[in-house]
Design a protein around this motif. Sequence first.
Motif, PDB file in Angstrom:
ATOM      1  N   SER A  29       0.835  -1.210   0.000  1.00 17.79           N
ATOM      2  CA  SER A  29       0.000   0.000   0.000  1.00 17.79           C
ATOM      3  C   SER A  29       0.865   1.254   0.000  1.00 17.79           C
ATOM      4  N   ARG A  43      -7.012   6.518  -2.168  1.00 16.68           N
ATOM      5  CA  ARG A  43      -7.728   6.547  -0.892  1.00 16.68           C
ATOM      6  C   ARG A  43      -7.651   5.202  -0.186  1.00 16.68           C
ATOM      7  N   THR A  44      -7.902   4.109  -0.932  1.00 21.55           N
ATOM      8  CA  THR A  44      -7.827   2.768  -0.337  1.00 21.55           C
ATOM      9  C   THR A  44      -6.431   2.511   0.195  1.00 21.55           C
ATOM     10  N   GLU A  47      -5.897   4.331   3.437  1.00 18.20           N
ATOM     11  CA  GLU A  47      -6.645   3.758   4.557  1.00 18.20           C
ATOM     12  C   GLU A  47      -6.057   2.418   5.001  1.00 18.20           C
ATOM     13  N   GLU A  50      -2.715   3.077   6.746  1.00 16.73           N
ATOM     14  CA  GLU A  50      -2.856   3.655   8.076  1.00 16.73           C
ATOM     15  C   GLU A  50      -3.334   2.608   9.083  1.00 16.73           C
ATOM     16  N   MET A  51      -4.277   1.791   8.658  1.00 15.96           N
ATOM     17  CA  MET A  51      -4.815   0.770   9.565  1.00 15.96           C
ATOM     18  C   MET A  51      -3.743  -0.284   9.872  1.00 15.96           C
TER      19      MET A  51
ATOM     20  N   SER B 271     -15.891   8.216   8.211  1.00 17.19           N
ATOM     21  CA  SER B 271     -15.226   7.137   8.931  1.00 17.19           C
ATOM     22  C   SER B 271     -14.064   7.733   9.713  1.00 17.19           C
ATOM     23  N   VAL B 273     -10.924   6.896  10.256  1.00 18.24           N
ATOM     24  CA  VAL B 273      -9.637   7.018   9.581  1.00 18.24           C
ATOM     25  C   VAL B 273      -9.689   8.118   8.528  1.00 18.24           C
ATOM     26  N   HIS B 274     -10.719   8.061   7.674  1.00 14.23           N
ATOM     27  CA  HIS B 274     -10.778   8.977   6.551  1.00 14.23           C
ATOM     28  C   HIS B 274     -11.080  10.406   7.006  1.00 14.23           C
ATOM     29  N   ARG B 277      -8.120  12.378   8.354  1.00 17.41           N
ATOM     30  CA  ARG B 277      -7.217  12.700   7.248  1.00 17.41           C
ATOM     31  C   ARG B 277      -7.763  13.872   6.446  1.00 17.41           C
ATOM     32  N   CYS B 468      -9.325  11.546  -3.833  1.00 17.40           N
ATOM     33  CA  CYS B 468      -7.947  11.867  -3.450  1.00 17.40           C
ATOM     34  C   CYS B 468      -7.033  12.005  -4.669  1.00 17.40           C
TER      35      CYS B 468
END
Lengths: 198, 527
Positions: A29, A43-44, A47, A50-51, B271, B273-274, B277, B468
Amino acid sequence: MTERLYLFTRFERFWHWSQAALIITLLFSGFAIHGSHALLDFRTAVEVHEMAAWLLIALWIFAIFWHFTTGQWKQYIPTLTNIQRVTLYYAHGIFTGAPHPYKVTRKRKHNPLQRIAYLGVLVLINPLIWVSGLFYLFWGRLEAHVPDWLGLEQVATVHTFAAFLMLIFLIVHVYLTTTGHTPLAHIRAMITGWEGRD
Amino acid sequence: MTILRRGSAWLLYLALLVPVSLLAATADHSQFKALQRPFASGEDVTRACLRCHTEAAKQVMATRHWTWDYTNPDTGQRLGKKTMLNGFCIGDRSNEAFCQSCHVGYGWKDASFDFSDESKVDCLACHNTGNYVKLAGLAGHPPLVRTETSPGSGKFAEPVDLAAVARNIGVTSRRTCGTCHYYGGGGDGVKHGDLDSSLNDPPRSLDIHMSSDGPDFSCSTCHVADQHKIAGSRISVTAADPHAPILRGERSARNPSTCQSCHGERPHKASVVHASRLNDHTRTLACQTCHIPTFARGGVPTKMAWDWSTVGRLDSEGKPFLTRNAKGHVIYDSRKGDFVLGEDVVPNYVWFDGTVTYVQPDTRIDPSSRVPINVFHGTAGAANARIWPVKTFHSRQPYDRVHMTLLVPHTAIPDDTALWYNFDWAKALQAGADATGAPYSGQYGFVDTSMLWPITHMVAPKEQALDCAQCHSSQSRLAAVPGIWLPGKERNSLLDTLGFSLAGLALLGVLVHGLLRIVAHQRRRRY
């Protein structure tokens, strides 16, 4: 005749494989965020990255705790004893069918080269990734408090540099798992905990 | 539901709704005795209004809607439509009778207009609820007899029934504000790009706030007026407002027409996390940057460029003509020159702290490069600046080759010197200079200019906001914005080359090592 040795406890195996999965996820990622490939949309990728980072941080905190309470941190004390013989083995002996010069025991699970490599991961790559990654993650809130010479660009460069080191470590590490007395011996040991010996 | 039941539900709904909308105000002007008579003129109506609304005219007269004159406290520049120059119809003076159809007053046709006469304030322009128009050419008066909309057009406007309009007075609406603000520059959507008649009844996808499927905002919901002073202006913009929302009833000196005045500075909730950001982006980006993906999306094109230098081409019969594009929109007009139109336009982006400076009528320009009529200021990354979307408008317009100033042509009032009727630049520019009082050498040329317009309306629903990758990619929308470093857009190519080379070498090394092991193993087995 094969002698068997219970080398890796359940926690070590759990820690190893979840760390492996997280680091591969983070590399994949991370290089998507970096723009090196387009297999994940931005974006994916962010995310997921980060997770996975939070999970890895949690895992590391737990693993550090485990290493100190069990004394297993001693496995990473570097040594130069026999390092020449071990190096020579990988450069020559491995091709002639010579036995591995290092005898693994439960108190000394890693040969001198492994110790140096793992110590490098622990004291160089991981801290670089941790510090730069946390700066990256909280940049929106930190930016106002950092000196002018430190920009997101510098933070990102350090983070990417550390990622390349991790990638190189991963390549070499995965290869070296095939160098046991059979190609799958080390991998089997990391799954079952039992290492077979010649 | 049967038709009968549905019908009775509607009746109930209407029965509940109608009194509420009438009772929204405490006065029903249709019942006022003072309005139960015919009115001879707009001024006559205003005098009736002022008998109750004693302070209204004084309040209006203190605003830019009346003075068309404004000194920017940030820059000290004298602005306002009275003297400002632009790249569209260029300037107001000498053309007052035409341009002042959008003034909140009656009869400003030249410099002799009495700015202190309260009866000249036009209450109806903003407070009518329909059937009120002010035609270009009448100096701000509505037509009181059947009038041709412009000379020779063959189109006629019916006279306004002042008494009917006065008795149906109401609060301002998108339509009343839009009567002028949609049509700046001489037509629907021409100037702003984010304000046109499609906002009268916008679908949700065009404007989430003004849609009747949404909160159905009027202009004044955000541009809150206090004593007729209306908040929010493109010539003194609040570009950054890093604060929590203003509470209802809170006394605040802040501009109520910013996004943050309702949404605060960390508005994303989705959400965990998002959201955090995205919220971190509010330090750098104006809300508009992501939430207005394109402007002129309502089906009305906006002018992106205007070339005045091609005025005056005539057809084979020596008559002025119009050229239209495939959609029927004018792209050449003998009176005005060539136009470039745009719909669904991706904005440009600039750092903006709200300070704008303008070329003034006496500013010396450098015609060797494109002249910026206005400049949006803002230091990259500064706490008071945000990256804003703008419409960049290009024009080619007349200037004085000796004095190096932009010139105002006399265009619209039908007489011997008006460009639109005689196509004679020399006469039109002399008449314009006579009216503005600007020095004029008699030698004119055409210069390329640009003008920026802040994009802030046509806020799309969140699902249409930029994703994004619109910025975080090699094709970034923000490619031209200086002083930012974006993951996904920028990378250190030296580090990339080095890193991937070393990783490749490591891979190659272990592969060779492995291959040698296999070969050695085979040979050992053979012997």
